[in-house]
Design an enzyme around this catalytic site. Structure first.
Site, mmCIF file in Angstrom:
data_model
loop_
_atom_site.group_PDB
_atom_site.id
_atom_site.type_symbol
_atom_site.label_atom_id
_atom_site.label_comp_id
_atom_site.label_asym_id
_atom_site.label_seq_id
_atom_site.Cartn_x
_atom_site.Cartn_y
_atom_site.Cartn_z
ATOM 1 N N CYS A 1 21.239 13.686 17.407
ATOM 2 C CA CYS A 1 19.810 13.734 17.324
ATOM 3 C C CYS A 1 19.907 14.193 15.369
ATOM 4 C CB CYS A 1 19.277 15.952 17.596
ATOM 5 S SG CYS A 1 17.453 15.618 17.198
ATOM 6 N N CYS B 1 29.346 13.104 8.713
ATOM 7 C CA CYS B 1 29.656 11.855 8.052
ATOM 8 C C CYS B 1 31.065 11.877 7.832
ATOM 9 C CB CYS B 1 29.146 11.644 6.813
ATOM 10 S SG CYS B 1 29.702 10.305 5.933
#
Ligand code: FE
Length: 175
Positions: free
Chosen positions: A158, A135
């Site tokens: 993924c 993130c």
């Protein structure tokens, strides 16, 4: 003799100037956030704070770069329309429009919601060269990106379900 001394002096002054300019460049790069950092802001918390906020499973994946067991995640088979946020800081990461069936047992997307919302880092652990995805706001570990995804990008993000928080489209539109 004097000439040699002067030549040495000139050389050392030149070397000093070069060194100083490279130090300045490094300092500037460090103090100036990239556009991507500036756009999403930055969330920084201590390990103790993250432990308090996250579940044990979330902490293990997001902060210790763990991986949930394939097929066990909450969002592997989620086909609802909506947005996947970072489970730690709430930054929007993926849209359901880019989710696809990868058959891997982990929720997979062919593109993040915005390039600036994720960071991609080379990961050489476990004897492989992979690209880790985190993130961009809180640096939480999300998963990895591979180049065997579908069109149009050919990428496969993924992700670990536990790193994400799904917000259904209707719920989000009401806000
Ligand atoms: Fe985050």
């Amino acid at each position: 003799m004097n000439y040699i001394f002067l030549a040495l002096l000139a050389l050392s002054l030149f070397a000093l100037a070069c060194e100083r300019s490279s130090v300045n460049a490094a300092e500037k790069a460090a103090e100036k956030p990239t556009t991507q950092d500036a756009a999403v802001g930055h969330v920084e918390k201590s390990d103790a704070e993250w432990k308090k906020q996250l579940t044990t499973a979330q902490y293990h994946v997001l902060r210790e770069k763990g991986t949930e067991r394939a097929g066990t995640g909450e969002y592997v088979n989620n086909h609802e329309k909506g947005t996947y946020l970072c489970a730690a800081c709430g930054l929007e990461l993926f849209s359901s429009d880019t989710k696809f069936e990868s058959g891997t047992g982990w929720p997979s997307y062919w593109r993040p919601i915005a390039p600036s919302h994720v960071k991609e880092i080379t990961d050489r652990t476990h004897g492989m060269a992979r690209t880790e995805v985190t993130c961009a706001r809180c640096d939480g570990h999300l998963g990895h990106v591979f180049d065997d995804g579908p069109k149009p990008t050919g990428l496969r993000y993924c992700m670990n379900s536990v790193s994400l928080k799904f917000v259904p489209a209707e719920e989000k539109d009401k806000k």
